[in-house]
Design a protein around this motif. Structure first.
Motif, PDB file in Angstrom:
ATOM      1  N   THR A  46       0.862  -1.183   0.000  1.00 16.41           N
ATOM      2  CA  THR A  46       0.000   0.000   0.000  1.00 16.41           C
ATOM      3  C   THR A  46       0.893   1.226   0.000  1.00 16.41           C
ATOM      4  OG1 THR A  46      -1.675  -1.186   1.277  1.00 16.41           O
ATOM      5  CG2 THR A  46      -1.860   1.216   1.212  1.00 16.41           C
ATOM      6  N   ARG A  47       0.542   2.202  -0.835  1.00  9.51           N
ATOM      7  CA  ARG A  47       1.282   3.467  -0.889  1.00  9.51           C
ATOM      8  C   ARG A  47       0.314   4.612  -0.629  1.00  9.51           C
ATOM      9  NH1 ARG A  47       3.562   0.408  -5.134  1.00  9.51           N
ATOM     10  NH2 ARG A  47       1.928   1.149  -6.548  1.00  9.51           N
ATOM     11  N   LEU A  48       0.744   5.544   0.210  1.00  5.97           N
ATOM     12  CA  LEU A  48      -0.024   6.757   0.449  1.00  5.97           C
ATOM     13  C   LEU A  48       0.808   7.917  -0.058  1.00  5.97           C
ATOM     14  CD1 LEU A  48      -2.651   7.896   1.655  1.00  5.97           C
ATOM     15  CD2 LEU A  48      -1.410   8.226   3.799  1.00  5.97           C
ATOM     16  N   ASN A  49       0.288   8.589  -1.082  1.00 14.53           N
ATOM     17  CA  ASN A  49       1.013   9.691  -1.739  1.00 14.53           C
ATOM     18  C   ASN A  49       2.409   9.259  -2.186  1.00 14.53           C
ATOM     19  OD1 ASN A  49      -1.213  11.373  -1.199  1.00 14.53           O
ATOM     20  ND2 ASN A  49      -0.409  11.850   0.833  1.00 14.53           N
ATOM     21  N   GLY A  50       2.488   8.018  -2.701  1.00 12.28           N
ATOM     22  CA  GLY A  50       3.735   7.494  -3.231  1.00 12.28           C
ATOM     23  C   GLY A  50       4.642   6.845  -2.215  1.00 12.28           C
ATOM     24  N   GLN A  51       4.368   6.999  -0.922  1.00 13.87           N
ATOM     25  CA  GLN A  51       5.201   6.407   0.127  1.00 13.87           C
ATOM     26  C   GLN A  51       4.655   5.028   0.482  1.00 13.87           C
ATOM     27  OE1 GLN A  51       5.227   8.605   3.817  1.00 13.87           O
ATOM     28  NE2 GLN A  51       6.239   6.961   4.952  1.00 13.87           N
ATOM     29  N   VAL A  52       5.524   4.018   0.481  1.00 10.68           N
ATOM     30  CA  VAL A  52       5.102   2.670   0.856  1.00 10.68           C
ATOM     31  C   VAL A  52       4.808   2.639   2.353  1.00 10.68           C
ATOM     32  CG1 VAL A  52       5.764   0.246   1.001  1.00 10.68           C
ATOM     33  CG2 VAL A  52       6.410   1.593  -1.010  1.00 10.68           C
ATOM     34  N   VAL A  53       3.586   2.249   2.694  1.00 13.63           N
ATOM     35  CA  VAL A  53       3.183   2.189   4.100  1.00 13.63           C
ATOM     36  C   VAL A  53       2.868   0.767   4.551  1.00 13.63           C
ATOM     37  CG1 VAL A  53       2.415   4.587   4.296  1.00 13.63           C
ATOM     38  CG2 VAL A  53       0.832   2.871   3.380  1.00 13.63           C
ATOM     39  N   GLN A  54       2.630  -0.126   3.606  1.00  9.93           N
ATOM     40  CA  GLN A  54       2.452  -1.542   3.916  1.00  9.93           C
ATOM     41  C   GLN A  54       3.205  -2.347   2.863  1.00  9.93           C
ATOM     42  OE1 GLN A  54      -2.062  -1.428   3.998  1.00  9.93           O
ATOM     43  NE2 GLN A  54      -1.738  -2.588   5.877  1.00  9.93           N
ATOM     44  N   ASP A  55       3.899  -3.404   3.288  1.00 13.71           N
ATOM     45  CA  ASP A  55       4.679  -4.215   2.351  1.00 13.71           C
ATOM     46  C   ASP A  55       4.804  -5.615   2.944  1.00 13.71           C
ATOM     47  OD1 ASP A  55       6.362  -5.255   0.450  1.00 13.71           O
ATOM     48  OD2 ASP A  55       7.831  -3.623   0.542  1.00 13.71           O
ATOM     49  N   ALA A  56       4.153  -6.593   2.332  1.00 15.68           N
ATOM     50  CA  ALA A  56       4.122  -7.936   2.896  1.00 15.68           C
ATOM     51  C   ALA A  56       3.884  -8.940   1.778  1.00 15.68           C
ATOM     52  CB  ALA A  56       3.028  -8.035   3.965  1.00 15.68           C
ATOM     53  N   SER A  57       3.676 -10.185   2.155  1.00 12.74           N
ATOM     54  CA  SER A  57       3.332 -11.259   1.228  1.00 12.74           C
ATOM     55  C   SER A  57       2.034 -11.897   1.693  1.00 12.74           C
ATOM     56  CB  SER A  57       4.436 -12.314   1.200  1.00 12.74           C
ATOM     57  OG  SER A  57       3.995 -13.490   0.522  1.00 12.74           O
ATOM     58  N   THR A  58       1.211 -12.300   0.738  1.00 11.55           N
ATOM     59  CA  THR A  58      -0.024 -12.985   1.112  1.00 11.55           C
ATOM     60  C   THR A  58       0.246 -14.346   1.741  1.00 11.55           C
ATOM     61  OG1 THR A  58      -0.227 -13.844  -1.145  1.00 11.55           O
ATOM     62  CG2 THR A  58      -1.407 -11.807  -0.631  1.00 11.55           C
ATOM     63  N   SER A  59       1.491 -14.835   1.655  1.00  7.69           N
ATOM     64  CA  SER A  59       1.847 -16.057   2.369  1.00  7.69           C
ATOM     65  C   SER A  59       1.889 -15.850   3.876  1.00  7.69           C
ATOM     66  CB  SER A  59       3.204 -16.586   1.885  1.00  7.69           C
ATOM     67  OG  SER A  59       3.095 -17.086   0.571  1.00  7.69           O
ATOM     68  N   ASP A  60       1.882 -14.576   4.307  1.00  4.58           N
ATOM     69  CA  ASP A  60       1.919 -14.271   5.737  1.00  4.58           C
ATOM     70  C   ASP A  60       0.548 -14.305   6.395  1.00  4.58           C
ATOM     71  OD1 ASP A  60       4.660 -13.872   5.459  1.00  4.58           O
ATOM     72  OD2 ASP A  60       4.447 -11.709   5.133  1.00  4.58           O
ATOM     73  N   LEU A  61      -0.496 -14.597   5.647  1.00  4.15           N
ATOM     74  CA  LEU A  61      -1.831 -14.697   6.246  1.00  4.15           C
ATOM     75  C   LEU A  61      -1.832 -15.727   7.369  1.00  4.15           C
ATOM     76  CD1 LEU A  61      -4.007 -14.717   3.006  1.00  4.15           C
ATOM     77  CD2 LEU A  61      -4.108 -12.965   4.781  1.00  4.15           C
ATOM     78  N   VAL A  62      -2.435 -15.378   8.488  1.00  8.85           N
ATOM     79  CA  VAL A  62      -2.585 -16.347   9.583  1.00  8.85           C
ATOM     80  C   VAL A  62      -3.503 -17.479   9.137  1.00  8.85           C
ATOM     81  CG1 VAL A  62      -3.367 -16.675  11.960  1.00  8.85           C
ATOM     82  CG2 VAL A  62      -2.222 -14.533  11.309  1.00  8.85           C
ATOM     83  N   PHE A  63      -4.626 -17.115   8.536  1.00  4.90           N
ATOM     84  CA  PHE A  63      -5.582 -18.076   7.994  1.00  4.90           C
ATOM     85  C   PHE A  63      -5.628 -17.866   6.486  1.00  4.90           C
ATOM     86  CE2 PHE A  63      -7.021 -16.757  12.227  1.00  4.90           C
ATOM     87  CZ  PHE A  63      -6.892 -17.963  12.904  1.00  4.90           C
ATOM     88  N   ASP A  64      -5.100 -18.832   5.733  1.00  3.82           N
ATOM     89  CA  ASP A  64      -5.062 -18.665   4.286  1.00  3.82           C
ATOM     90  C   ASP A  64      -6.456 -18.830   3.691  1.00  3.82           C
ATOM     91  OD1 ASP A  64      -5.491 -21.435   4.296  1.00  3.82           O
ATOM     92  OD2 ASP A  64      -3.471 -21.920   3.598  1.00  3.82           O
ATOM     93  N   VAL A  65      -6.556 -18.652   2.383  1.00  4.63           N
ATOM     94  CA  VAL A  65      -7.873 -18.641   1.740  1.00  4.63           C
ATOM     95  C   VAL A  65      -8.594 -19.969   1.937  1.00  4.63           C
ATOM     96  CG1 VAL A  65      -9.056 -18.478  -0.488  1.00  4.63           C
ATOM     97  CG2 VAL A  65      -7.240 -16.845   0.080  1.00  4.63           C
ATOM     98  N   ALA A  66      -7.870 -21.078   1.793  1.00  2.00           N
ATOM     99  CA  ALA A  66      -8.523 -22.380   1.963  1.00  2.00           C
ATOM    100  C   ALA A  66      -9.066 -22.557   3.378  1.00  2.00           C
ATOM    101  CB  ALA A  66      -7.539 -23.499   1.628  1.00  2.00           C
ATOM    102  N   THR A  67      -8.301 -22.112   4.362  1.00  2.00           N
ATOM    103  CA  THR A  67      -8.755 -22.219   5.750  1.00  2.00           C
ATOM    104  C   THR A  67      -9.969 -21.337   5.998  1.00  2.00           C
ATOM    105  OG1 THR A  67      -6.503 -22.709   6.465  1.00  2.00           O
ATOM    106  CG2 THR A  67      -8.045 -21.953   8.163  1.00  2.00           C
ATOM    107  N   LEU A  68      -9.960 -20.130   5.424  1.00  3.68           N
ATOM    108  CA  LEU A  68     -11.109 -19.238   5.586  1.00  3.68           C
ATOM    109  C   LEU A  68     -12.372 -19.852   4.997  1.00  3.68           C
ATOM    110  CD1 LEU A  68      -9.455 -15.797   4.743  1.00  3.68           C
ATOM    111  CD2 LEU A  68     -10.160 -16.623   7.005  1.00  3.68           C
ATOM    112  N   VAL A  69     -12.255 -20.421   3.801  1.00  7.90           N
ATOM    113  CA  VAL A  69     -13.426 -21.046   3.181  1.00  7.90           C
ATOM    114  C   VAL A  69     -13.939 -22.175   4.065  1.00  7.90           C
ATOM    115  CG1 VAL A  69     -14.221 -22.410   1.204  1.00  7.90           C
ATOM    116  CG2 VAL A  69     -12.796 -20.377   0.832  1.00  7.90           C
ATOM    117  N   ARG A  70     -13.030 -22.999   4.582  1.00  4.55           N
ATOM    118  CA  ARG A  70     -13.447 -24.095   5.465  1.00  4.55           C
ATOM    119  C   ARG A  70     -14.142 -23.579   6.716  1.00  4.55           C
ATOM    120  NH1 ARG A  70      -8.835 -26.865   8.780  1.00  4.55           N
ATOM    121  NH2 ARG A  70      -9.119 -24.859   9.858  1.00  4.55           N
TER     122      ARG A  70
END
Length: 291
Positions: free
Chosen positions: A207-231
Motif C-alpha cells: 500500500t502506498r499513500l502519496n507514493g510512500q510505501v506504508v504496507q509491504d508484505a506477502s499474502t503467504s503471511d496470512l494467519v488463515f489462508d484462503v482455503a482455511t477461511l473457506v473451510r
C-alpha cells in the motif's frame, strides 16, 4: 482471464482486459451486451469462461473518461471481511494473533471502484488504509473441507478496507466503522484463479499513500489462508457464488504509527498486489463528495 466493469455517463460496459490492459467487450445497449459481471460470477468458473468468450468477440473499448465500478456490486451477496489476519498487524493493533478467524461484514453500499474517491466522513478524521486480497466464491457449499476449498474460489481482486478508527473502536463490534459509504475500494480487475498461485499465496502486497510505501508484505503471511477461511466460514454459513471474502491487511496501518497517519482530502492511496494490478483512489471529504 481479467474482467472490468466501467461506466461512461449512463452507460455501463463489461470488458475483458488483455496483458497490456486493453479492453474488449460491449457497452450497455449494444447488441451482444451480456449484462452484469455479477450474473456470470454467480455461475462460477464456467460462467466466467462463457463470459470471456462473449467479450472476446466484442469491440475494443476506449476507457478514456470512463469510471471504473467495483468489479462486483456485492448486492445480494455476502461481503465477509477478516480482521487481524497477519500476525504483525494483530501485534501492532494490540491483539494477540487469533486462534480463529475474526470476522465482520461489509455492505454493498460502502463499495467504490478503482479511481473513485474514498470519502472521509464529516464526523471523523481517523480514516485509515488497509490493503487486502479478495477471494471470490464461484461454487457454493456448506462445511467445505479444506482440501477442496480452493475449488470453490473462482477469482481474486484487490480491496482497500477504509476504516473509520474512532467509530470502529467505540464498541467491541467493528461493523459501523467499517461501513461508511464510499470507504471500501474494490478493483480494478477481477482475475480468475487460474492466473494466480493456488489460494493467491506468495503475492507481494503493498500500500502506498502519496507514493510512500506504508504496507509491504506477502499474502503467504496470512494467519488463515484462503482455503482455511473457506473451510471455517462455511462451517457456519452456506457460501454462495458471488460471495466476497476480504482476507485481511498486513502491518503498517495508520492507526499504529506514532504519530498516527490518517488519510485526508487530497491524498491518493494505492494498493498493489502482484498479478492483480493497482487499485488507486483519491481521498475527498464528505462535503466535497456530496456537492
Amino acid at each position: 482471464m481479467r474482467f472490468v466493469s466501467i461506466q461512461q455517463g449512463v452507460r455501463r460496459a463489461v470488458a475483458l482486459a488483455d496483458a497490456e490492459g486493453a479492453l474488449r467487450g460491449y457497452w450497455q445497449g449494444e447488441p451482444g451486451y451480456p449484462g452484469s459481471l455479477d450474473a456470470y460470477v454467480a455461475r462460477g468458473a464456467g460462467g466466467l469462461r462463457d463470459l470471456a468468450g462473449l467479450l472476446a468477440a466484442g469491440t475494443r473499448i476506449d476507457a478514456a473518461g470512463a469510471t471504473y465500478l467495483p468489479v462486483l456490486s456485492g448486492e445480494g451477496r455476502k461481503i465477509i471481511c477478516v480482521g487481524l489476519n497477519y500476525k504483525d498487524h494483530a501485534a501492532e493493533s494490540g491483539y494477540k494473533s487469533p486462534d480463529h478467524p475474526t470476522l465482520f461484514v461489509r455492505f454493498a453500499s460502502s463499495l467504490v471502484g478503482h479511481g473513485a474517491p474514498i470519502v472521509r466522513p464529516s464526523d471523523s478524521t481517523q480514516l485509515d488504509f488497509e490493503g487486502e486480497l479478495v477471494a471470490v466464491i464461484g461454487k457454493g457449499g456448506r462445511r467445505i473441507p479444506r482440501e477442496r476449498a480452493l475449488d470453490h474460489v473462482c477469482a481474486y481482486s484487490i480491496f482497500n478496507d477504509g476504516s473509520v478508527r474512532d467509530v470502529q473502536h467505540r464498541t467491541p463490534q467493528w461493523t459501523l466503522g467499517k461501513n461508511y459509504d464510499g470507504t471500501g475500494a474494490f478493483g480494478p480487475q477481477l482475475v480468475t484463479a487460474d492466473e494466480l498461485p493456488p489460494g493467491g499465496a506468495g503475492l507481494r502486497i503493498r500500500t502506498r499513500l502519496n507514493g510512500q510505501v506504508v504496507q509491504d508484505a506477502s499474502t503467504s503471511d496470512l494467519v488463515f489462508d484462503v482455503a482455511t477461511l473457506v473451510r471455517d466460514i462455511s462451517a457456519a454459513v452456506t457460501l454462495e457464488p458471488g460471495d466476497i471474502l476480504v482476507t485481511g491487511t498486513p502491518s503498517g496501518v495508520g492507526a499504529a504509527r506514532k504519530p498516527p497517519l490518517w488519510m485526508k482530502p487530497g491524498d491518493v492511496c494505492e494498493v498493489e498486489i502482484e498479478g492483480l494490478g493497482i487499485l488507486r483512489n483519491p481521498i475527498v471529504d464528505e462535503a466535497s463528495a456530496a456537492s
